[in-house]
Enzyme design. Sequence first.
Site, short mmCIF file in Angstrom:
data_model
loop_
_atom_site.label_atom_id
_atom_site.label_comp_id
_atom_site.label_asym_id
_atom_site.label_seq_id
_atom_site.Cartn_x
_atom_site.Cartn_y
_atom_site.Cartn_z
N LYS A 100 -17.74 -7.66 7.29
CA LYS A 100 -17.20 -8.13 6.01
C LYS A 100 -15.89 -7.44 5.67
O LYS A 100 -15.01 -8.06 5.08
CB LYS A 100 -18.22 -7.94 4.89
CG LYS A 100 -19.35 -8.95 4.97
CD LYS A 100 -20.17 -8.98 3.69
CE LYS A 100 -21.26 -10.02 3.77
NZ LYS A 100 -22.22 -9.92 2.65
N LYS A 125 -24.51 -22.19 5.03
CA LYS A 125 -24.02 -22.91 3.86
C LYS A 125 -22.52 -22.73 3.66
O LYS A 125 -21.90 -23.46 2.91
CB LYS A 125 -24.81 -22.55 2.60
CG LYS A 125 -24.96 -21.11 2.27
CD LYS A 125 -25.92 -20.96 1.08
CE LYS A 125 -26.48 -19.55 0.98
NZ LYS A 125 -27.55 -19.44 0.00
N LYS A 164 -25.74 -21.04 14.03
CA LYS A 164 -26.71 -21.13 12.94
C LYS A 164 -26.22 -22.08 11.84
O LYS A 164 -25.03 -22.12 11.55
CB LYS A 164 -26.86 -19.71 12.38
CG LYS A 164 -28.06 -19.49 11.51
CD LYS A 164 -28.12 -18.03 11.07
CE LYS A 164 -28.72 -17.97 9.68
NZ LYS A 164 -28.69 -16.65 9.07
#
Length: 336
Positions: free
Chosen positions: A119, A204, A201
């Site tokens: 991140k 969203k 995967k």
Amino acid sequence: MADIIEQKPKTMLTGFQPTGVITLGNYLGAVQNCVKYQKDYNSIFFIADLHSLTVRREAAELRQASMSFYAQLLACGINPADALLFFQSHVPEVSELQWILNCYAYVGEMTRMTQFKDKSAKHQDNINMGLLDYPVLMACDILIYQSDLVPVGVDQKQHLELTRNIAERFNNLYGDVFKVPEPYIAPAGAKIFSLQEPTAKMSKSDPDENATISIIDDEPTILRKFKRAVTDSGNEIVMREDKPGISNLITIYSCVTGKSVADVEKEFAGSGYGNFKIAVGEAVAAKFAPIRSEVAKYLADKAYIQQVAKESADKARYIAMKTLRKVQKKIGLVQF
Ligand code: TRP
């Protein structure tokens, strides 16, 4: 609301970050299992609104997303009669514990966390302390409720390891204060892949909207996305490593209908990809239609959400407070 606190031998806990809409992947991989097993444990579920602050968001948008996520979980079948369901920030004891446990977590182990490294590489303009400290907050969520089982995805496994390390470190110094939790690999947890890139995967945050299905997609949208799903060469409907597209569709159909993979293969032997895609789309649409209308119903009833979320948070605070008091006493904070 049932008095579910500390009634069952074991406690299951998990948190959900309020981002976007629950996808088919989240639903089959995580939410469905929480629903299925909520009666078997003291079940504690919450919207991890504090965790989501590591990324800058508009206040109104975060508030709306948190309420919406709450409604979505209710619609999926999390039942306030069987489980606590609340907002993380409504239990301030967790944040108090976080300061304390920060003093038992080492900077070195925090900077080694894979998710922190990923991140911070992705958001170089906002590498805030929260991003580094995020796993300690997660440890506090888990430890303050004396959780036994924590169902998480693989991406959270390392944070759970850290949680165990912090708990053991603390217990070694002060005696058995925290229960050391186990990662919980759900018996039927399925990994669902992107419809457009079936080796990645289903996520969203995927910019390609044909890649994901959400629980509030309507029937035409779901059917269209399945018709466009990427499949493999050949025409056999079998679960096989060299057929990631069809294998993913078989997994989805099997999870949604409850039929075994073998039965699905038999049912569609010789019927061709086109027909199979339509059948999967119809099954998913049928499963999500009632959920979709429940989401709308709950979102229109903010008073109900407020009531159940508050009752849940009050019960959660009761447990959290007990652990926090014990910690404060053990480490030597003055208590009157
Ligand atoms: N970090 C988790 C996620 O992003 C959410 C979360 C917060 C969580 N606290 C938790 C999960 C405690 C399990 C237990 O998915």
